[in-house]
Design a protein around this motif. Structure first.
Motif, short mmCIF file in Angstrom:
data_model
loop_
_atom_site.label_atom_id
_atom_site.label_comp_id
_atom_site.label_asym_id
_atom_site.label_seq_id
_atom_site.Cartn_x
_atom_site.Cartn_y
_atom_site.Cartn_z
N ALA A 191 0.83 -1.21 0.00
CA ALA A 191 0.00 0.00 0.00
C ALA A 191 0.86 1.26 0.00
O ALA A 191 0.60 2.20 -0.76
N GLN A 192 1.91 1.29 0.83
CA GLN A 192 2.76 2.49 0.90
C GLN A 192 3.53 2.71 -0.40
O GLN A 192 3.75 3.86 -0.80
N SER A 193 3.95 1.64 -1.06
CA SER A 193 4.68 1.80 -2.32
C SER A 193 3.78 2.15 -3.49
O SER A 193 4.26 2.69 -4.50
N SER A 194 2.49 1.88 -3.38
CA SER A 194 1.57 2.11 -4.50
C SER A 194 0.70 3.34 -4.30
O SER A 194 -0.09 3.67 -5.19
N ARG A 195 0.83 4.04 -3.17
CA ARG A 195 -0.10 5.12 -2.88
C ARG A 195 0.05 6.31 -3.82
O ARG A 195 -0.90 7.06 -4.02
#
Length: 464
Positions: free
Chosen positions: A172-176
């Motif tokens: 989630a953090q890498s794709s936000r």
């Protein structure tokens, strides 16, 4: 706004590849920011700079629920938060002079506001050292408390779940940046239903509690899949419309009971408008009944005991409304609409509409689930109001406002309790099976729960 952001991103940014921006409407503003910058001849931004959009906590709660996990500072890695907003905190300083400024002229008010803000800035400057030291101590204490709470949570969570959560968090953090919807994994996933023990008593089983909308959607999809006749394809929507009319009737009954006999012209006009709108809905529903109930139904037939049938479902004393109803004429809230549960099973068989009974039973189940869910929400809200508002009220004005909020919540509780009572009665009229009858609350159990809620509220009022 675009020019200010681009210029700020080029000032002393050597070696910085990651920046976080906070804007009240960043959920919309940041969508096409790069496209607007590339198309403009006057704007320029470093391509290597990654901008992470955020929304301040004071504003994000006014957005959609999905914006909270996608843009709140709580879910941005590496972001520290002490105050949250900046400009809005200055309003409290202006509240000190607002009573005196109301009677001032325009120029006098402007001069007074400027003097107040200049004094606020001067006080912040000379008190900055003491304030920062105080906030640093608060932050250290907060870290210690957060670590203890996190350790308790970490020890209670299963190992396989923690591994899965960490993997989902990294994704989630890498794709936000490219896909803010990836942050939805932080949303609470609460399934409504009833938990029971398995026969072996080794695990819990969740029995789903679908809402009325979910059940209506499922019935419509089943009707389309089975290529039902046009008259039968929309019968689920027709029954759902009838249930909505019943809820509107109960709400109007409670409103008439609340205002009593000594009502103002504005209140009587509002009641008259609501009754006119409700009567139009009832007329349209009755005309549609001729299609769904076929030849055996006569729109001119009046069910028996219509007044008592509806008044008995009120959460309050029906005698209070009986005294008030004499002052009103043309009461569509007392009209019994031609639902299968109101007509009875025998009448439905004569109308060759026996297949409508299981449809109404399913929709009533969803309506009961919605009523119980709303009851839980409002009772929790009432408990929070007692804890955070009523207890903290020190003056008569604050106490009056606090109890006004409690009264509004209590009205919502009474409404949904009456809706649930009516729904239960309608389901029992349709002769439910043994399993369903055991799941529906009896009046004795509901009275016991009401007594427990009253006792709980009394404890909340008296305890401190």
């Amino acid at each position: 706004m675009d020019y200010a952001l681009c210029e700020a991103a080029q000032h002393n940014m050597e070696g910085i590849t990651r920046a976080v921006t906070f804007y009240d409407i960043n959920c919309q503003y940041n969508k096409h920011l790069r496209v607007q910058v590339d198309r403009s001849r006057f704007l320029e931004m470093v391509p290597e700079l990654t901008i992470i959009p955020g929304i301040g906590l004071w504003h994000v709660h006014g957005h959609q629920d999905s914006c909270y996990v996608r843009y709140a500072s709580n879910f941005i890695e590496g972001i520290g938060r002490i105050n949250g907003e900046i400009m809005e905190t200055l309003w409290a300083r202006l509240n000190l002079i607002s009573p005196a400024a109301r009677g001032m002229s325009f120029l006098h008010r402007k001069e007074c506001l400027d003097y107040q803000m200049n004094n606020s800035n001067f006080c912040k400057m000379i008190c900055m050292k003491r304030t920062l030291c105080h906030k640093f101590k608060q932050a250290k204490n907060g870290i210690a408390e957060s670590e203890k709470a996190f350790q308790r949570l970490d020890e209670a969570a299963p190992a396989n779940s923690k591994t899965e959560w960490l993997a989902s968090e990294r994704i989630a953090q890498s794709s936000r940046i490219n896909n803010p919807a990836a942050m939805d994994v932080y949303e609470m996933n609460i399934k409504k239903g009833k938990w029971t023990l398995s026969p072996s008593k080794s695990k819990l089983i969740l029995h789903s509690a679908p809402s009325k909308k979910e059940i209506e959607l499922r019935l419509l999809e089943e009707g389309n899949a089975q290529n039902a006749a046009p008259a039968r394809r929309s019968v689920a929507t027709w029954i759902s419309m009838g249930l909505a009319i019943k809820e509107a009737q109960i709400a109007l009954l409670i409103e008439v009971q609340r205002i009593g006999r000594r009502s103002t012209e504005t209140q009587r006009l509002d009641i008259a408008r609501q009754r006119d709108h409700l009567q139009g809905q009832i007329d349209g529903f009755t005309q549609s009944a001729l299609t769904h109930l076929r030849e055996g139904f006569d729109a001119d037939d009046d069910p028996d005991d219509l007044n008592l049938d509806i008044l008995d479902d009120l959460d309050d004393d029906p005698a209070d409304f009986s005294e008030t109803s004499a002052a009103w004429t043309n009461s569509p809230e007392l009209t019994v609409i031609p639902l299968p549960s109101n007509l009875g099973v025998d009448q439905c068989r004569r109308c060759m509409a026996e297949d409508l009974i299981p449809l109404e039973m399913s929709l009533h189940e969803g309506q009961a689930n919605d009523a119980l869910h709303n009851l839980r929400i409002h009772l929790c809200n009432k408990a929070i109001l007692f804890r955070t508002t009523v207890r903290q009220a020190k003056s008569q004005a604050l106490k009056t406002r606090a109890w006004s909020q409690v009264t509004l919540v209590q009205q919502a509780v009474s409404l949904h309790a009456s809706i649930y009572t009516k729904t239960r009665k309608q389901m029992m009229q349709l002769e439910p099976g043994q399993d369903l009858a055991s799941e529906i609350q009896t009046p004795a159990s509901r009275a016991a729960q009401n007594q427990h809620c009253r006792r709980r509220s009394k404890c909340l009022r008296s305890a401190k």
